[in-house]
Design an enzyme around this catalytic site. Structure first.
Site, PDB file in Angstrom:
ATOM      1  N   GLU A 114     -12.343  -2.584   2.676  1.00  0.00           N
ATOM      2  CA  GLU A 114     -12.865  -2.329   4.034  1.00  0.00           C
ATOM      3  C   GLU A 114     -13.966  -1.267   3.983  1.00  0.00           C
ATOM      4  OE1 GLU A 114      -9.821  -1.913   7.065  1.00  0.00           O
ATOM      5  OE2 GLU A 114      -9.121  -3.951   6.687  1.00  0.00           O
ATOM      6  N   GLU A 159       0.831  -1.203   0.000  1.00  0.00           N
ATOM      7  CA  GLU A 159       0.000   0.000   0.000  1.00  0.00           C
ATOM      8  C   GLU A 159       0.870   1.258   0.000  1.00  0.00           C
ATOM      9  OE1 GLU A 159      -2.650  -0.008   3.379  1.00  0.00           O
ATOM     10  OE2 GLU A 159      -3.763   1.738   2.652  1.00  0.00           O
ATOM     11  N   GLU A 185      -5.872  -9.390   3.343  1.00  0.00           N
ATOM     12  CA  GLU A 185      -4.984  -8.738   4.310  1.00  0.00           C
ATOM     13  C   GLU A 185      -4.886  -9.640   5.528  1.00  0.00           C
ATOM     14  OE1 GLU A 185      -5.600  -4.592   5.266  1.00  0.00           O
ATOM     15  OE2 GLU A 185      -6.203  -4.149   3.199  1.00  0.00           O
ATOM     16  N   TYR A 234      -6.135  -9.395  11.213  1.00  0.00           N
ATOM     17  CA  TYR A 234      -4.779  -9.130  11.719  1.00  0.00           C
ATOM     18  C   TYR A 234      -4.611  -9.760  13.089  1.00  0.00           C
ATOM     19  CZ  TYR A 234      -3.824  -5.852   7.954  1.00  0.00           C
ATOM     20  OH  TYR A 234      -3.590  -5.297   6.720  1.00  0.00           O
TER      21      TYR A 234
END
Ligand code: AHR
Length: 501
Positions: free
Chosen positions: A173, A25, A305, A246
């Site tokens: 997201e 990113e 992710e 995450y």
């Protein structure tokens, strides 16, 4: 007692190479400094992209790269990133530190990077703050071969041929930084945006919808019901549904995380291992919902992710998300990749966050220096699984218990590769105990055994610019062939890759 049993004759499901994908990113020093140094840099580069990083990522066979974000994607206006560099407008990267983005790395530079890496591009379009027209034109700019306003603009910018592009994300997201939408609202938008992201000529887009955050099962239910059910839509509109997860100690209200990447005790070690393992529950539960609407598993689960997220390294920008990477991260990478392999019937892509200088990176750079993290070495050791055929493994493992957490110590996955070799990866998350392990191998008469191991004397071991080779794979001598399969001693806190042929 630690016993692993597999039967190579049960090999059936292909392990998509894209499970070994990456995410990069416009955040901190990932794109700028990490990849892009500019053609005038004294750091060796090809057309502005640093050559050491490209060589390292080619070595782990990077199959696919997701870009430009992340939260950045829903603020990115792609037309700012084309044309002569000096004429490109700047913008403020509001989400990641309010720094100035000069747009020197845009569509052409990203496609050049993918060419140099030999990987598939995966572009994420802007739904949060961009229009349907803007997204539609981006696809036209990249993939249209005939005469059209966007194809002509591409040609004027020096690229005659369209680029082949398969993977295209419709927002990121969108339940959070990508627009704070409800699942119903996003599902409707997805159908609309995805429709105008057209297929041109032979180029067939693989459209990926924004999926859930962690255990938000309602999001998956609504997306599958409204946009993922081919029967309801009279034709399939969604090829993949993305999941983000995450592994971290604690998320703070501003989105940052607690806990050092390198300074932790055994409670901090097992907490991260246990939370890393939680992704298996997520894959199973989201997968069950997807099965309801898509029993033939046409829509892929894309884990676009994932990885560990800690407090930033002391003295670094709080929004640049620069963190070190220890044996603890290597273990999380190994057990996560085992989980993705073992669910390869539904999981067809995963992109670890974020390749260079951000979060659970493969590579850290400091000016002209570069180091490979323990996570990089796991990806290199696991690369043999790419496009191989999954062999289910029954794992009977001792438990590893500490500080209220209780996990199986051993994680494993196996496959038969194109050359007919049996590839087995294993890890032992217990930092105190080597584990005598028996591997029962059926249906595979092997005469040769080779192995490599990634291990270190401490949980905190990591590579630094001063000592870049503290943690590197070594030949593994702790295994021997037996009539039943393999006997081995799996060293404490280690990752092992075995090859039988
Ligand atoms: O990877 C860092 C950020 O984490 C991404 O920009 C966003 O999608 C996620 O919340």
């Amino acid at each position: 007692m630690n016993e692993l049993t597999l039967d190579a004759k049960l090999a059936k499901t292909p392990i998509d190479r894209n499970i070994y994908g990456h995410f990069s990113e416009h955040l901190g020093r990932c794109i700028y400094e990490g990849y892009w140094v500019g053609p005038e840099s004294s750091i060796p580069n090809v057309r502005g992209i640093r050559s050491d990083v490209v060589a390292a990522l080619r070595k782990i066979k990077t199959p696919v790269l997701r870009w430009p974000g992340g939260c950045f994607a829903d603020e990115y206006h792609w037309m700012d990133g084309i044309g002569p560099h000096e004429q490109r407008p700047t913008m403020v990267n509001t989400h990641w530190g309010g720094v100035v983005e000069n747009n020197h790395f845009g569509t052409h530079e990203f496609m050049e990077l993918c060419d140099q890496l030999g990987c598939e591009p995966y572009i994420c379009g802007n739904v949060g703050s961009g229009s349907v027209q803007e997204m539609s034109q981006w696809v036209e700019y990249i993939t249209f071969d005939g005469k059209s306003p966007m194809a002509d603009l591409r040609r004027a910018n020096g690229r005659a041929e369209p680029w082949p592009m398969k993977y295209f994300g419709v927002g990121n997201e969108n339940w959070g930084c990508g627009g704070r939408m409800t699942p119903d609202y996003y599902a409707d938008l997805y159908r609309r945006y995805a429709l105008y992201a057209r297929d041109y000529g032979d180029n067939h887009l693989y459209r990926i919808a924004c999926g859930a955050s962690g255990d938000d099962y309602l999001w998956t239910e609504v997306l599958m019901a409204k946009a993922g059910d081919s029967r309801a839509l009279r034709g399939r509109q969604m090829d993949g549904l993305a999941l983000h997860y995450y592994t971290s100690v604690k998320r703070l209200p501003d989105g940052s995380r607690e806990g050092s990447a390198t300074e932790f005790d055994e409670a901090g070690w097992i907490e991260i291992i246990a939370k890393g393992r939680f992704i298996e529950e997520l894959v199973r539960k989201h997968g069950t919902i997807m099965d309801k609407y898509d029993p033939e598993k046409k829509v892929a689960m894309i884990i676009d992710e994932w990885g560990t997220w800690y407090a930033v390294e002391p003295g670094t920008h709080p929004r640049f998300l620069y963190q070190q990477n220890t044996m603890r991260d290597a273990l999380v990478a190994a057990l996560s990749l085992d989980i993705f392999n073992n669910h390869a019937d539904r999981v067809r892509m995963a992109n670890i966050a974020q390749t260079v200088n951000v979060l659970q990176a493969m590579i850290l750079t400091r000016q002209e220096k570069m180091l490979l993290t323990p996570t990089y070495h796991v990806f290199e050791m696991y690369a043999a699984h790419q496009d191989a055929t999954l062999v289910p493994v029954d794992v009977r493992s001792e438990r590893y218990t500490h500080a209220g957490y209780d996990v199986p110590a051993i994680s494993a996955s196996a496959s038969v590769d194109a050359a007919g070799r049996l590839q087995i990866t294993l890890s032992n998350a217990n930092p105190n105990q080597d584990l005598a392990t028996t591997l029962f191998v059926r249906g595979f008469p092997a005469t040769q055994l080779r192995g490599r191991v990634l291990q270190a004397p401490t949980m905190h071991a990591h590579n630094t610019f001063e000592q870049p080779n503290q943690v590197t794979p070594q030949p593994f001598t702790g295994a021997r062939r037996t009539a039943e399969g393999v006997e081995l001693v799996l060293p404490k806190m280690s990752v092992v890759a075995l090859e039988l042929q």
